[in-house]
Enzyme design. Structure first.
Site, mmCIF file in Angstrom:
data_model
loop_
_atom_site.group_PDB
_atom_site.id
_atom_site.type_symbol
_atom_site.label_atom_id
_atom_site.label_comp_id
_atom_site.label_asym_id
_atom_site.label_seq_id
_atom_site.Cartn_x
_atom_site.Cartn_y
_atom_site.Cartn_z
ATOM 1 C CG ASP A 146 -1.548 1.100 1.361
ATOM 2 O OD1 ASP A 146 -1.368 2.257 0.184
ATOM 3 O OD2 ASP A 146 -2.638 1.453 2.379
ATOM 4 N N GLY A 176 -1.442 4.763 -9.534
ATOM 5 C CA GLY A 176 -2.391 5.725 -9.293
ATOM 6 C C GLY A 176 -3.638 5.968 -9.304
ATOM 7 C CB SER A 182 -3.631 12.589 -16.442
ATOM 8 O OG SER A 182 -5.213 12.350 -17.169
ATOM 9 C CE1 TYR A 228 -6.076 10.367 -12.291
ATOM 10 C CE2 TYR A 228 -7.064 11.669 -14.191
ATOM 11 C CZ TYR A 228 -6.167 10.897 -13.157
ATOM 12 O OH TYR A 228 -5.901 10.439 -14.130
ATOM 13 C CE LYS A 239 -3.147 10.942 -12.506
ATOM 14 N NZ LYS A 239 -0.962 9.916 -11.824
ATOM 15 C CB THR A 276 -5.897 0.028 -19.127
ATOM 16 O OG1 THR A 276 -6.147 1.837 -18.702
ATOM 17 C CG2 THR A 276 -4.916 0.620 -20.209
#
Length: 245
Positions: A61, A90, A140, A153, A157, A188
């Site tokens: 973790d 991530g 990203s 999010y 990034k 993915t």
């Protein structure tokens, strides 16, 4: 176990991380990776290399500082030199900000930003000692281009890109390079939470007319880790088929 050095890839059990690990192993590189769970890929690799001569995995973790420190120290002890690091692990999860609970905010900050900083901080001494090394942080396009429901999010990034640029200046004189790669939406498991309608919208606005896949990104990461990219640092390279152009 060897003086040639090892590549560390976080989150190497599936998706892009798995593809990066596969590519490095195929080229004969020593690879260490970690993930929360043991995937079929990890299980197969461990069985094919029971002595951990070329491949090492630890259940981890990354938000746990003690576990992370143990992992890096174990890898360094086994393989002597750490020559490359890909901060791939991530979490992509979003909600409209007004509906986002503090728990999710802290969760995204912990895995997408704090864990990257921690792993990098632990790895850097080994690279600085040898005046050599390449670090690639997975960002990203959400850090570049606004996307409703991805404000937290996207913030993590964007922060990774700033982290990469500042660190590149900090360690460049010691010949350690730091770059970021910002993929668009890839085919993915991370994309499974994206509605099909949204995927089609992205495809329609992408000049190359498709979503990306892991092979579109792996080659760039391989290049950034290599000596061929020895004069490239502090950059954020977008891989999105032109979606943000």
């Amino acid at each position: 176990m060897t003086s040639e050095g090892v590549l560390i890839v976080t989150g190497g059990s599936r998706g892009l991380g798995e593809a990066i690990v596969r590519d490095a192993l195929k080229r004969g590189q020593f690879v260490a990776t970690c993930s929360r769970v043991e995937s079929k890929f990890i299980y197969d690799m461990r069985n094919s290399d029971p002595q951990e001569e070329q491949f090492y995995w630890q259940q981890l973790d990354l938000t746990d500082p003690e576990q992370t420190t143990t992992f890096i120290k174990t890898v360094a002890r086994r393989y002597k030199n750490i020559t490359g690091l890909v901060n791939n692990a991530g979490q992509s999860q979003g909600q409209f900000l007004s509906l986002t609970r503090d728990q999710l905010v802290q969760q995204l900050l912990a895995i997408n930003l704090e864990a990257v900083i921690r792993v990098t901080r632990l790895v850097l001494p080994y690279m600085l000692r040898n005046s050599s090394g390449s670090i690639v942080n997975l960002s990203s396009i959400s850090g570049h281009r606004g996307a409703a429901g991805l404000s937290v999010y996207g913030a993590t990034k964007s922060a990774l890109e700033g982290f990469s640029r500042c660190l590149a200046r900090e360690v460049g004189s010691r010949q350690v390079r730091v770059n970021a790669v910002a993929p668009g939406l890839l085919t993915t498991s991370m994309a499974d939470n994206t509605p099909e309608e949204e995927k089609q919208r992205i495809i329609q606005h992408t000049p190359m007319g498709r979503l990306g896949n892991v092979d579109d990104v792996v080659g760039l990461i391989r290049f950034l880790l290599s000596e061929e990219a020895r004069f490239i640092t502090g950059q954020n390279i977008v891989v999105d088929g032109g979606f943000t152009c």
